[in-house]
Design a protein around this motif. Structure first.
Motif, PDB file in Angstrom:
ATOM      1  N   UNK B 122       0.884  -1.161   0.000  1.00 12.72           N
ATOM      2  CA  UNK B 122       0.000   0.000   0.000  1.00 12.72           C
ATOM      3  C   UNK B 122       0.919   1.207   0.000  1.00 12.72           C
ATOM      4  N   UNK B 123       0.829   2.038  -1.013  1.00  9.55           N
ATOM      5  CA  UNK B 123       1.689   3.224  -0.998  1.00  9.55           C
ATOM      6  C   UNK B 123       0.914   4.513  -1.236  1.00  9.55           C
ATOM      7  N   UNK B 124       1.570   5.620  -0.882  1.00  8.33           N
ATOM      8  CA  UNK B 124       0.948   6.947  -0.988  1.00  8.33           C
ATOM      9  C   UNK B 124       1.372   7.580  -2.303  1.00  8.33           C
ATOM     10  N   UNK B 125       0.466   8.286  -2.922  1.00  8.47           N
ATOM     11  CA  UNK B 125       0.820   9.088  -4.089  1.00  8.47           C
ATOM     12  C   UNK B 125      -0.194  10.197  -4.266  1.00  8.47           C
ATOM     13  N   UNK B 126       0.050  11.038  -5.289  1.00 12.59           N
ATOM     14  CA  UNK B 126      -0.895  12.124  -5.533  1.00 12.59           C
ATOM     15  C   UNK B 126      -1.709  11.809  -6.771  1.00 12.59           C
ATOM     16  N   UNK B 127      -2.948  12.294  -6.786  1.00 10.55           N
ATOM     17  CA  UNK B 127      -3.797  12.109  -7.949  1.00 10.55           C
ATOM     18  C   UNK B 127      -3.399  13.114  -9.028  1.00 10.55           C
ATOM     19  N   UNK B 128      -3.819  12.839 -10.263  1.00 11.93           N
ATOM     20  CA  UNK B 128      -3.565  13.762 -11.373  1.00 11.93           C
ATOM     21  C   UNK B 128      -4.809  14.609 -11.608  1.00 11.93           C
ATOM     22  N   UNK B 129      -4.692  15.598 -12.478  1.00 11.23           N
ATOM     23  CA  UNK B 129      -5.849  16.432 -12.817  1.00 11.23           C
ATOM     24  C   UNK B 129      -6.788  15.698 -13.744  1.00 11.23           C
ATOM     25  N   UNK B 130      -7.802  16.420 -14.212  1.00 11.09           N
ATOM     26  CA  UNK B 130      -8.795  15.810 -15.084  1.00 11.09           C
ATOM     27  C   UNK B 130      -8.726  16.439 -16.462  1.00 11.09           C
ATOM     28  N   UNK B 131      -8.805  15.604 -17.506  1.00 16.58           N
ATOM     29  CA  UNK B 131      -8.835  16.124 -18.866  1.00 16.58           C
ATOM     30  C   UNK B 131     -10.249  15.999 -19.421  1.00 16.58           C
ATOM     31  N   UNK B 132     -10.692  17.053 -20.062  1.00 18.41           N
ATOM     32  CA  UNK B 132     -11.960  16.995 -20.787  1.00 18.41           C
ATOM     33  C   UNK B 132     -11.588  17.124 -22.253  1.00 18.41           C
ATOM     34  N   UNK B 133     -11.858  16.062 -23.009  1.00 14.54           N
ATOM     35  CA  UNK B 133     -11.449  16.105 -24.413  1.00 14.54           C
ATOM     36  C   UNK B 133     -12.470  16.858 -25.244  1.00 14.54           C
ATOM     37  N   UNK B 134     -11.986  17.671 -26.189  1.00 15.54           N
ATOM     38  CA  UNK B 134     -12.880  18.440 -27.055  1.00 15.54           C
ATOM     39  C   UNK B 134     -13.832  17.511 -27.791  1.00 15.54           C
ATOM     40  N   UNK B 135     -15.020  18.001 -28.084  1.00 19.57           N
ATOM     41  CA  UNK B 135     -16.039  17.152 -28.701  1.00 19.57           C
ATOM     42  C   UNK B 135     -15.748  16.884 -30.172  1.00 19.57           C
ATOM     43  N   UNK B 136     -16.313  15.798 -30.666  1.00 19.45           N
ATOM     44  CA  UNK B 136     -16.117  15.421 -32.081  1.00 19.45           C
ATOM     45  C   UNK B 136     -14.620  15.422 -32.329  1.00 19.45           C
ATOM     46  N   UNK B 137     -14.087  15.315 -33.426  1.00 20.36           N
ATOM     47  CA  UNK B 137     -12.637  15.178 -33.612  1.00 20.36           C
ATOM     48  C   UNK B 137     -11.797  16.380 -33.196  1.00 20.36           C
ATOM     49  N   UNK B 138     -12.268  17.184 -32.215  1.00 15.35           N
ATOM     50  CA  UNK B 138     -11.524  18.388 -31.831  1.00 15.35           C
ATOM     51  C   UNK B 138     -10.075  18.055 -31.498  1.00 15.35           C
ATOM     52  N   UNK B 139      -9.175  18.988 -31.807  1.00 20.00           N
ATOM     53  CA  UNK B 139      -7.758  18.688 -31.640  1.00 20.00           C
ATOM     54  C   UNK B 139      -7.214  19.221 -30.323  1.00 20.00           C
ATOM     55  N   UNK B 140      -8.128  19.479 -29.354  1.00 27.14           N
ATOM     56  CA  UNK B 140      -7.634  19.997 -28.079  1.00 27.14           C
ATOM     57  C   UNK B 140      -8.293  19.280 -26.908  1.00 27.14           C
ATOM     58  N   UNK B 141      -7.677  19.450 -25.741  1.00 27.62           N
ATOM     59  CA  UNK B 141      -8.266  18.957 -24.498  1.00 27.62           C
ATOM     60  C   UNK B 141      -8.251  20.093 -23.492  1.00 27.62           C
ATOM     61  N   UNK B 142      -9.173  20.030 -22.525  1.00 31.04           N
ATOM     62  CA  UNK B 142      -9.225  21.047 -21.481  1.00 31.04           C
ATOM     63  C   UNK B 142      -8.726  20.415 -20.180  1.00 31.04           C
ATOM     64  N   UNK B 143      -7.970  21.189 -19.413  1.00 29.61           N
ATOM     65  CA  UNK B 143      -7.345  20.651 -18.209  1.00 29.61           C
ATOM     66  C   UNK B 143      -7.908  21.328 -16.971  1.00 29.61           C
ATOM     67  N   UNK B 144      -8.357  20.502 -16.021  1.00 32.33           N
ATOM     68  CA  UNK B 144      -8.809  20.981 -14.715  1.00 32.33           C
ATOM     69  C   UNK B 144      -7.890  20.359 -13.668  1.00 32.33           C
ATOM     70  N   UNK B 145      -7.173  21.198 -12.933  1.00 33.38           N
ATOM     71  CA  UNK B 145      -6.169  20.666 -11.997  1.00 33.38           C
ATOM     72  C   UNK B 145      -6.662  20.609 -10.541  1.00 33.38           C
ATOM     73  N   UNK B 146      -7.973  20.739 -10.333  1.00 29.43           N
ATOM     74  CA  UNK B 146      -8.486  20.646  -8.957  1.00 29.43           C
ATOM     75  C   UNK B 146      -8.088  19.340  -8.281  1.00 29.43           C
ATOM     76  N   UNK B 147      -8.077  18.251  -9.056  1.00 30.86           N
ATOM     77  CA  UNK B 147      -7.778  16.944  -8.467  1.00 30.86           C
ATOM     78  C   UNK B 147      -6.275  16.687  -8.361  1.00 30.86           C
ATOM     79  N   UNK B 148      -5.488  17.501  -9.059  1.00 33.10           N
ATOM     80  CA  UNK B 148      -4.030  17.296  -9.010  1.00 33.10           C
ATOM     81  C   UNK B 148      -3.545  17.501  -7.583  1.00 33.10           C
ATOM     82  N   UNK B 149      -2.882  16.501  -7.046  1.00 31.85           N
ATOM     83  CA  UNK B 149      -2.362  16.617  -5.695  1.00 31.85           C
ATOM     84  C   UNK B 149      -3.269  16.064  -4.612  1.00 31.85           C
TER      85      UNK B 149
END
Lengths: 94, 476
Positions: B122-149
Motif C-alpha cells: 500500500x503506498x501513498x501518491x498524488x492524484x492527477x488532474x482531469x482532462x476533458x477532451x474536445x467534442x467530435x474530432x476536436x484537436x484539443x483537451x481542457x485541463x482541470x487541476x483541482x484533483x491534481x495533488x
C-alpha cells in the motif's frame, strides 16, 4: 561510446524533445561523458555505506491538515498559452 | 473453459478524504469549479516546495494496519516521470521501492468459504488532474487541476484471486474496511475508488504463469466482475484455439460486454523513478504505529463475529449488517434497546435495506432513527399494531422521520382487537361466503385462509390476526 543513437532517441522521446541528427550526435557525446563520470564513481567500494535517499539530514517534515487560500483563477490561468473558460487548453493527447 | 483457472490481481486507487491535498494546503473537495482549488504547489510552478500532509500519513498507516500490513520504519517519496497534461509537473509524486506498507491481507467469503487474499503493498501518491477532451474530432483537451495533488493510496493485491466473484468480494471487503476506518468515501461512481485488474488463465491445478493482460475502464464492482468474466472467456478461447495471449492493456467496453485492446502507450513503463529531493524521508516510530493501532475501530470481520455471538445472528446476517459501518451502527443502536435482536436484524436487513435501495439513499441520510424503530417494535409487542400494518408504518417512518405512534394515530392504523367488532365482521364474512365455509368444513384448509383474508380486507388489514383466527374457528 556506451550510449547508442537509439537510446538518445528514446530519451528524447520520453522528454518530448525533437532533436535534429546533429543534436542527437552532440547530446550522445555529452550524455556519454556524464555516464563515464558515473562509471568512475561506481568504482568506489560502497559495501559499508548506507544508501543516501536524501542529501539533507532531515526527516519527517509534516504540515497540519489545514486549508490555506487558493490562487485566484485569473492568476492561475495568466500564463496559460491557451485558455478556454476556466480551463487550460492543450493539444489533444490520448 | 472448465479446464482453466484464472489468476487475478487487483490494483486499487482510493482517494483519501483529508481536508487538504497531499503536499499543499488546497482544499480536497470534489465538484468545485475547474481550476479553483489550486495553488503554485499543485500547479507545479517553479520554486515551490511540497510538504506532506500529516493526515495523509496517519490515514495511510491506519489503512495499512487495517489491512494487516507491516508498516515500514523508513519510507520515502519518488518521482514517477511521464509527460501528460493532467500532471503539470511532468512527474507524479509516488512511492517506488520503499512503500509505506507491505505484506498484508484481507479475508473474503465466497460461497460460504473464507479465502485470504494477500496485499503486496500500500503506498501513498498524488492524484492527477482531469482532462476533458474536445467534442467530435476536436484537436484539443481542457485541463482541470483541482484533483491534481489529491492524496491517493494505491493498494496492490497478490495474484491470489481466482474468480470474478472473488474479485468483487475483495473490492467489497476493501471498501468496507476503508469506510470503517474513515479514510475514504470509496465511491466508484465519483472516482474516489478506482480499480484495474491483471489477469491470466492457465490449465486448472498447474502453477504456470501465462502472459497477463491489464484491464482498465471498469466503473463499478459489477463492471469489474463482468469484465473479468468476459476476459477469462476471451483468453480461454485464444488458448483453446492454439493461440497465445498477448501481454497488453485492454479496456472494458460496457456496451459490447467485452474487453478491447487499448492503443499501447508508447514506451509506457519507462518512468525513470528517482527519490524526490523536495520531500524528506519518513521515519515511523513504533510508538506512532501502536498509537494508530490502538485508535483503530472494531473492523468488519471482528464486528460480524461479535454480532453472531452477542446477538445470536447467523453469519450471513451478521455479514450483511457489518458490511457498512453506518448500517452496523444503526442495527446495534436498535439491538441494544430491544428484547429480540434477531427480530431487529430481520427488520434492518429486510425492510430497512429494501427502502434504502429503493430510495437510492446513503444510510447516514435516512430519516428513521434507531429509537423510532424500537418504538415501533414495542407497539407490535403491545398489540397496538399488527406485524402486517407495521410494514406500512415502517415505510412511512422511513420516508418522513415521524414516530410510529404519530403515524398510527394520523392514519387510524390501530389494530382492531375489540372482540365484539371483530365478531360482527366475522359473521358478515361467513354469511357472504357460504360456499367457502362449506369447503372448509369438508377439509379444505386453504378455504380458512381465504376467510381470514376477507376479514383483513374488511378491516383494511387492521384486525388482530390471532383474534380473527380464534373467532373464525369458533364460528365455523
Amino acid at each position: 561510446m556506451k550510449l547508442s543513437k537509439k537510446e538518445v532517441e528514446h530519451v528524447a522521446l520520453l522528454a518530448r524533445l525533437a532533436l535534429s541528427e546533429e543534436e542527437k550526435e552532440r547530446f550522445r557525446a555529452q550524455l556519454n561523458s556524464v555516464l563515464e563520470y558515473a562509471e568512475i564513481i561506481n568504482q568506489l567500494d560502497t559495501e559499508k555505506v548506507a544508501p543516501t535517499y536524501h542529501v539533507l539530514p532531515i526527516q519527517n517534515v509534516e504540515r497540519p491538515d489545514k486549508e490555506h487560500e487558493t490562487l485566484p483563477l485569473e492568476e492561475t490561468l495568466q500564463n496559460a498559452p491557451q485558455r478556454d473558460g476556466n480551463y487550460f487548453r492543450v493539444p489533444r493527447i490520448i | 473453459m472448465d479446464n482453466y483457472e484464472a489468476v487475478i490481481g487487483l490494483e486499487v486507487h482510493v482517494e483519501l478524504h483529508t481536508k487538504t491535498k497531499a503536499f499543499c494546503s488546497c482544499p480536497n473537495e470534489f465538484g468545485k469549479e475547474p481550476n479553483t482549488n489550486v495553488c503554485p504547489i499543485c500547479l507545479g510552478l517553479p520554486g515551490v516546495l511540497p510538504v506532506i500532509n500529516e493526515a495523509l500519513l496517519e490515514y495511510a498507516i491506519r489503512a495499512g494496519l487495517a489491512l494487516n500490513c507491516e508498516i515500514a520504519a523508513f519510507s520515502k517519496f519518488d518521482r514517477k516521470n511521464y509527460y501528460y497534461p493532467d500532471l503539470p509537473k511532468n512527474y507524479q509524486i509516488s512511492q517506488y521501492d520503499l512503500p509505506l506498507c507491505r505484506n498484508g491481507y484481507l479475508d473474503i467469503e465466497v460461497n460460504g468459504a473464507t479465502r485470504r487474499i494477500g496485499i503486496t503493498r500500500v503506498h501513498m501518491e498524488e492524484d492527477a488532474g482531469k482532462l476533458v477532451h474536445g467534442e467530435g474530432g476536436a484537436d484539443y483537451s481542457l485541463v482541470d487541476l483541482n484533483r491534481a495533488g489529491v492524496p491517493l493510496l494505491e493498494i496492490v493485491s497478490e495474484p491470489d484471486i481466482r474468480t470474478p466473484e472473488e474479485a468483487k468480494a475483495y473490492l467489497e471487503k476493501l471498501k468496507s474496511i476503508l469506510s470503517y476506518i474513515d479514510v475514504s468515501d470509496c465511491k466508484m461512481e465519483e472516482g474516489s475508488l478506482r480499480c484495474d485488474a491483471n489477469i491470466s488463465v492457465r490449465p486448472a491445478g498447474t502453477d504456470i504463469l501465462n502472459p497477463k493482460t491489464e484491464i482498465k475502464n471498469m466503473n463499478s464492482f459489477r463492471a469489474v466482475q463482468r469484465a473479468l468474466e468476459a476476459e477469462i472467456k476471451r483468453q480461454c478461447a485464444v488458448w483453446a484455439a492454439g493461440g497465445t495471449v498477448e501481454s497488453e492493456t485492454r479496456a472494458w467496453d460496457e456496451n459490447k460486454g467485452t474487453t478491447v485492446p487499448m492503443r499501447s502507450k508508447e514506451e509506457a513503463s519507462d518512468y525513470r523513478y528517482f527519490p524526490d529531493p523536495d520531500l524528506v524521508p519518513i521515519v515511523i516510530s513504533p510508538d506512532r504505529v501502536s498509537r494508530i493501532r490502538r485508535e483503530l475501530p472494531e473492523l468488519p470481520d471482528a464486528r460480524a463475529r461479535r454480532f453472531t455471538s452477542e446477538y445470536g445472528l447467523s453469519a450471513y446476517d451478521a455479514g450483511v449488517l457489518t458490511a457498512s459501518r453506518a448500517l452496523a451502527d444503526f442495527y446495534e443502536a436498535c439491538a441494544r434497546n430491544y428484547r429480540d435482536p434477531k427480530l431487529v436484524s430481520n427488520w434492518v436487513t429486510g425492510e430497512f435495506l429494501r427502502l434504502v435501495n429503493a430510495r437510492n439513499l446513503e444510510i447516514r441520510d435516512v430519516k428513521l432513527t434507531p429509537a423510532h424503530l424500537v418504538e415501533m417494535l414495542e407497539l407490535i409487542d403491545k398489540g397496538t399494531i399488527s406485524g402486517k400494518i407495521a410494514k406500512t408504518v415502517f415505510e412511512e417512518m422511513f420516508d418522513t422521520g415521524k414516530r410510529a405512534e404519530e403515524i398510527v394515530k394520523e392514519k387510524g392504523l390501530v389494530q382492531i382487537s375489540d372482540e365484539g367488532e371483530l365478531s360482527r365482521i366475522v359473521e358478515e364474512v361467513v354469511t357472504a361466503n357460504p360456499g367457502v365455509v362449506a369447503d372448509y368444513r369438508n377439509g379444505k384448509e386453504k378455504a380458512f385462509a381465504f376467510l381470514v383474508g376477507q376479514v383483513m380486507k374488511a378491516t383494511k388489514g387492521k384486525a388482530n390476526p390471532q383474534l380473527v383466527n380464534r373467532l373464525l374457528k369458533e364460528r365455523i
